[in-house]
Structures are given as C-alpha cells and as structure tokens.
Design a protein around this motif. Sequence first.
Motif, mmCIF file in Angstrom:
data_model
loop_
_atom_site.group_PDB
_atom_site.id
_atom_site.type_symbol
_atom_site.label_atom_id
_atom_site.label_comp_id
_atom_site.label_asym_id
_atom_site.label_seq_id
_atom_site.Cartn_x
_atom_site.Cartn_y
_atom_site.Cartn_z
ATOM 1 N N VAL A 67 16.186 -62.659 6.592
ATOM 2 C CA VAL A 67 17.564 -63.077 6.346
ATOM 3 C C VAL A 67 18.527 -62.046 6.912
ATOM 4 N N ASP A 68 19.764 -62.472 7.087
ATOM 5 C CA ASP A 68 20.867 -61.553 7.321
ATOM 6 C C ASP A 68 21.393 -61.144 5.948
ATOM 7 N N ARG A 81 19.547 -70.330 7.848
ATOM 8 C CA ARG A 81 20.717 -70.080 7.004
ATOM 9 C C ARG A 81 21.243 -71.358 6.372
ATOM 10 N N THR A 82 21.329 -72.427 7.139
ATOM 11 C CA THR A 82 21.851 -73.669 6.577
ATOM 12 C C THR A 82 20.902 -74.231 5.521
ATOM 13 N N SER A 95 26.006 -63.653 0.254
ATOM 14 C CA SER A 95 27.172 -64.518 0.055
ATOM 15 C C SER A 95 26.767 -65.881 -0.496
ATOM 16 N N VAL A 96 25.466 -66.167 -0.449
ATOM 17 C CA VAL A 96 24.956 -67.468 -0.879
ATOM 18 C C VAL A 96 24.307 -67.389 -2.262
ATOM 19 N N GLU A 124 21.540 -72.228 2.389
ATOM 20 C CA GLU A 124 22.796 -72.663 1.774
ATOM 21 C C GLU A 124 22.616 -73.978 1.023
ATOM 22 N N ARG A 140 25.417 -54.182 1.428
ATOM 23 C CA ARG A 140 26.232 -55.399 1.375
ATOM 24 C C ARG A 140 26.424 -55.917 -0.049
ATOM 25 N N HIS A 187 24.823 -62.479 4.856
ATOM 26 C CA HIS A 187 24.868 -63.921 4.630
ATOM 27 C C HIS A 187 24.178 -64.292 3.328
ATOM 28 N N VAL A 188 22.963 -63.817 3.124
ATOM 29 C CA VAL A 188 22.211 -64.268 1.953
ATOM 30 C C VAL A 188 22.889 -63.823 0.657
ATOM 31 N N ASP A 221 17.985 -68.808 13.455
ATOM 32 C CA ASP A 221 18.817 -68.208 12.420
ATOM 33 C C ASP A 221 19.725 -69.249 11.771
ATOM 34 N N THR A 222 20.333 -70.094 12.594
ATOM 35 C CA THR A 222 21.207 -71.130 12.048
ATOM 36 C C THR A 222 20.421 -72.109 11.185
#
Length: 387
Positions: A296-297, A259-260, A303-304, A263, A325, A300-301, A255-256
């Motif tokens: 994806v979460d 996500r990175t 927010s990006v 981003e 969300r 999070h996505v 996941d990390t």
Amino acid sequence: MKASAFVYPWDVGGDPEAPARIAALGVEQVTLASAYHSTRALTPRHPRHRIVTAEYAAVLYPVGHRWAGRGLRPYPAGRWGPGDAYGEAAGALAGAGLEVHTWVVLAHNSRMGAEHPDTSVVNAYGDRYPWAPCIAQPATRAYLVDLAAEAAVRPGARGTELESLGWYGLQHLHAHDKTAGVGLGDAGQYLMSLCFCPACRTGYGEQGLDADELAAAVRDALEPLWRGATDDGGWPTVGKLLGEDRAAATRAWRDTTARTLQEQAVAAVRAAAPGGFQVLLHADPVPYHCGANAGVDPAHVLSVADGVVVPCTAGPALLTPFAERARADTVLAANLTVVAGLGGSPGTLTEDAARARALGATELRLYHVGLASDGDLAAVRAALAAR
C-alpha cells in the motif's frame, strides 16, 4: 500498549477452558477468524483434537442471503467450522471479558481458482495462480467487497482486520511448495506477479501498453534471473529490466486497482457496521509488494482505514513509513509471531514490543496463541504482565 491475540474458532469450540486461558495471557482483545484460507493447524491443548485441516478457503459462519444466485460466493466451512463456529467462539471469548474483532482473509482462495479458473491471476507465461484471484476483474471485486462487509461485521464484533486486500502474486506457501530454487528477489516477484487476464490486458491498454508486447518484455526481463542473476535493487531493478516507462505504466494500473478496491471494501464495511467500528488493513508500506500484507501507499491507506497491522517479526522497520503519516488516532499494530516453531521469539517479546513502540506502534498483535506451545504462552504472559 493494547495487545490482541489471533485466534481460530476451532481453538475455542469444544474447549471450555480456552477463553479463560487466552484472557489470562494479559491480552485485551482477540482477532478471531471469520473468513480464512485453507490451512493445516496444530491445536496443542484442545481436548478433542491435535490437528485441524481446513481444506479450502471458507467462511466460519452461516452464509448470508446476499449470495443467492451469484456465481462467485463464499464457501461454508466443512467439519473444521460447522454452523456458526465463529459466533460460538466469539460469544465464549466475549464472556471471558475479551473484546472481539474479526479477521477476514480476502484475495486468497485456492478453491475459487480451481472451480472458477478465469478468476485467477495469469502470469506472462500463461500460468494461472489459483490461490490468487485477480482483483481487477469486476465480478471478483464485487465478491471481495461484499465478503469484506459480511465477514467483518459479525454480531458483537467491535472491529475488523482485513488481510489480503490487494494483489496476490507468485509468492505463496502452497502445498509442498517447491518454488525457491531460483532467488527471484523483489524484482522477479513483481514481474512474476503481473497479471495478464483479460481485465488486466485491458487495463494495460488504458496505460498505453500493448499487452502482448508487455508480456514478451516481462519474459525477456526475467531471463537473467532464471539464469542466476542476483543483483536485485527492488523497484529500480524492475525499471532496469523492464524499462522505466513500461514499469511505471504497470504500477499505475496495479496501484489504482488496489487502491480503489481498498476504498470500496472499507466503505462497504463501514456502511454495514455500527458506529465506532474499527477497520484495519494488514499492510506492507512498499506499494508494489504482493501477498497477505497488501502493498500500500501509507498516506493513502491511512486516509481510508483507521490503521494498519504491520509484520514486525523480522524487525519493526516497516512501521516507520506508516508512523510518518499517522494521525493522533491512527492504529499502528505491530504484528509479532510468538510461536517459536514458526520463527517467532516469544522470549524477547518485551524487547520487541519496546522497539516497535519506539518506531510508532500503538498496539500489538500476537500470532498465534492457538498454535503456540505452553512454553511460548508462558513467555507471552510474562511479557504482557511486565507492561
């Protein structure tokens, strides 16, 4: 709702009637491939050909100078997309009054896997997936981030849609694919998609796992599935088969990593793009899923990126986690297949769009007008005219 049609450059190049025909469907936008994977595509109305074979993943524009001297770099398209095929098609479509956004396929590249096998995902048995670049490897990540920026921000484009910006795993429609003999389900697909390349082995170590012990545990966990077990409750089954602590640690690493990368890629696109440039990701709201619609979460996505493109051909339920969300300006695009021969239902587009809107969709994506029959396109025209 605003509607956009997916288009390949070869749908337009050499067919002077294509831009007006697409605009006449009632769409306001086209999502035009600028970087795409290998495919064999039908072109039922083109005056010069009926089948296009894109032999490998390639960019459909002239490769930029940033790639000079680099080991991993995009491949220019062959005869199916010579020169600036994207740019020529984009100009023609814009001339018909259509807003043009790029369509960029990222972590899905069989030629890269064939020529640079060390870049590929390696499963717990040691099998490589040449179609699936491992997104944990630093060189691969640098390649994907730069490709996202270059292929997304083409002249005149108003936005982009980034596909395969996450983990790719076992599930893949490969040439003459024959992997469906055992129903692995979500749990088995996850276990078979865990990567054991050097970068991922190091990553598991950072999560307190011994990579060799983890690989053995994955193989043990898969044994019941190879023998025909069908009890698949998704992620809870992964925890039951692999052990809750091991399963959670693998997710933490993966996941990390995803996500990175998301981003970094979105930031690179924004840095290269003019103001107001829209960035969307093709996405699945189940974070451990792999494939073209990256798991994806949703929080999070969103927010990006500016929003997501969500697969809705099988129903619009996947929209709900994103809608919960979403901000007022979030784009939630429901992706509906409108090619009957590919499992789509163009005749029910009005009803399908209404269901998607009720669950939060703000836009439609229509896959894929270049592949559709005349009858499919007539149904699309009627549905969009009734909006």
